[in-house]
Design a protein around this motif. Structure first.
Motif, PDB file in Angstrom:
ATOM      1  N   ALA A   7     -17.246  -2.032  22.699  1.00 13.16           N
ATOM      2  CA  ALA A   7     -16.721  -2.606  21.453  1.00 13.16           C
ATOM      3  C   ALA A   7     -16.225  -1.512  20.526  1.00 13.16           C
ATOM      4  O   ALA A   7     -16.803  -0.428  20.451  1.00 13.16           O
ATOM      5  N   VAL A   8     -15.147  -1.820  19.825  1.00 10.92           N
ATOM      6  CA  VAL A   8     -14.588  -0.913  18.817  1.00 10.92           C
ATOM      7  C   VAL A   8     -14.889  -1.482  17.443  1.00 10.92           C
ATOM      8  O   VAL A   8     -14.479  -2.601  17.134  1.00 10.92           O
ATOM      9  N   PRO A   9     -15.623  -0.775  16.581  1.00 11.13           N
ATOM     10  CA  PRO A   9     -15.945  -1.313  15.256  1.00 11.13           C
ATOM     11  C   PRO A   9     -14.790  -1.119  14.274  1.00 11.13           C
ATOM     12  O   PRO A   9     -13.932  -0.250  14.445  1.00 11.13           O
ATOM     13  N   GLY A  10     -14.765  -1.939  13.263  1.00 12.92           N
ATOM     14  CA  GLY A  10     -13.765  -1.801  12.212  1.00 12.92           C
ATOM     15  C   GLY A  10     -14.135  -2.660  11.021  1.00 12.92           C
ATOM     16  O   GLY A  10     -14.886  -3.631  11.156  1.00 12.92           O
ATOM     17  N   SER A  11     -13.640  -2.304   9.853  1.00 10.57           N
ATOM     18  CA  SER A  11     -13.881  -3.108   8.654  1.00 10.57           C
ATOM     19  C   SER A  11     -12.772  -4.137   8.511  1.00 10.57           C
ATOM     20  O   SER A  11     -11.605  -3.856   8.807  1.00 10.57           O
ATOM     21  N   ILE A  12     -13.128  -5.337   8.045  1.00  8.42           N
ATOM     22  CA  ILE A  12     -12.193  -6.465   7.988  1.00  8.42           C
ATOM     23  C   ILE A  12     -11.797  -6.751   6.542  1.00  8.42           C
ATOM     24  O   ILE A  12     -12.636  -6.735   5.640  1.00  8.42           O
ATOM     25  N   ALA A 190      -6.976  -8.442   8.696  1.00  6.78           N
ATOM     26  CA  ALA A 190      -6.619  -7.080   9.109  1.00  6.78           C
ATOM     27  C   ALA A 190      -7.884  -6.262   9.312  1.00  6.78           C
ATOM     28  O   ALA A 190      -8.793  -6.274   8.478  1.00  6.78           O
ATOM     29  N   ALA A 191      -7.936  -5.563  10.438  1.00  8.13           N
ATOM     30  CA  ALA A 191      -9.071  -4.673  10.730  1.00  8.13           C
ATOM     31  C   ALA A 191      -8.625  -3.234  10.542  1.00  8.13           C
ATOM     32  O   ALA A 191      -7.540  -2.849  10.980  1.00  8.13           O
ATOM     33  N   ARG A 237      -7.072   5.702   8.676  1.00  4.31           N
ATOM     34  CA  ARG A 237      -7.481   4.551   9.503  1.00  4.31           C
ATOM     35  C   ARG A 237      -6.253   3.709   9.812  1.00  4.31           C
ATOM     36  O   ARG A 237      -5.355   3.559   8.989  1.00  4.31           O
ATOM     37  N   TYR A 238      -6.258   3.150  11.004  1.00  7.72           N
ATOM     38  CA  TYR A 238      -5.145   2.328  11.465  1.00  7.72           C
ATOM     39  C   TYR A 238      -5.439   0.846  11.210  1.00  7.72           C
ATOM     40  O   TYR A 238      -6.587   0.429  11.203  1.00  7.72           O
TER      41      TYR A 238
END
Length: 240
Positions: A7-12, A190-191, A237-238
């Motif tokens: 899994a790749v984490p990211g903020s939403i 958007a992440a 960050r992308y």
């Protein structure tokens, strides 16, 4: 035990489509006839009429244009039905040809009468061409006026919620002036992905979205639909 998951984490971040609050504008100016749908927090759907300008003058103008065109066409039909000038010229030519056979009229006289009849026919062809042009001009003018009439109503282009209202019944507004603001019902999820994890993202990948506002709710199922290739200058960050 169970399946191993990479899994790749990211903020939403969840936002309204196209940047949140947007203006509602009427293409044409005029006096507001009705705007009942424009009240704060009112919901609307695509295709709903949100505002209507007073179109009585334009409707009268359309009716007058149609009446004048139909009258002109009727008058032309009556004149063509009578067409005395051509009938007389044709009768004179027939009589001259008959008299020519008897030797009472010269060939030159018959040719002159034939040219006169041909001139009348040419004149009628030109008139027919002008009438066809008049019909085309009328159709184009009516199309323009109908488009103008349709633009006197503000039609919702998407589902949304009214935020602020700057207009009322009887108000005189200008073309392109905002009459209200709204928020689209569409949501953009958007992440933000870090640089080291961005390389693992692919279009069509499955994702899970958890919202902090609803900690007890299960994660929403999602799919990667778009990847922005340029990172944010400050956070590196992308956006996915």
């Amino acid at each position: 035990r169970g399946a191993a998951v990479s899994a790749v984490p990211g903020s939403i971040e969840v936002s309204a489509d196209q940047g949140g609050v947007r203006p509602l504008k009427c293409e044409l100016g005029g006096r507001v006839e009705t705007c009942e749908a424009l009240t704060p927090d009112a919901r609307f759907k695509k295709g709903d009429v949100l505002l209507k300008l007073d179109s009585a003058d334009l409707e009268r103008e359309i009716a007058e244009t149609k009446r004048n065109f139909e009258s002109a066409q009727k008058e032309r039909e009556l004149l063509l039905a009578a067409n005395i000038e051509r009938k007389v010229a044709e009768e004179q030519l027939v009589n001259a040809k008959r008299l020519q056979q008897q030797g009472d009229v010269s060939a030159e006289t018959v040719k002159g009468l034939q040219r006169a009849l041909d001139a009348i026919d040419s004149k009628m062809k030109i008139e027919e061409f002008r009438n066809e042009k008049a019909k085309a001009d009328y159709a184009a003018l009516m199309d323009t006026k109908k488009i103008q009439l349709s633009r006197m109503s503000l039609i919702a282009q998407e589902d949304g919620i009214v935020k602020d209202v700057m207009v009322w019944e009887g108000a005189l507004i200008g073309a392109g002036v905002p009459v209200a603001t709204f928020v689209s019902n569409k949501r953009l999820v958007a992440a933000r992905i870090s640089e080291e994890n961005f390389g693992a993202i692919r279009l069509g990948q499955d994702a899970k979205v958890r919202l902090l506002s609803y900690p007890s709710e299960p994660a929403f199922n999602a799919k990667v639909s778009k990847i922005l290739s340029v990172a944010d200058e400050t956070t590196q960050r992308y956006t996915v």
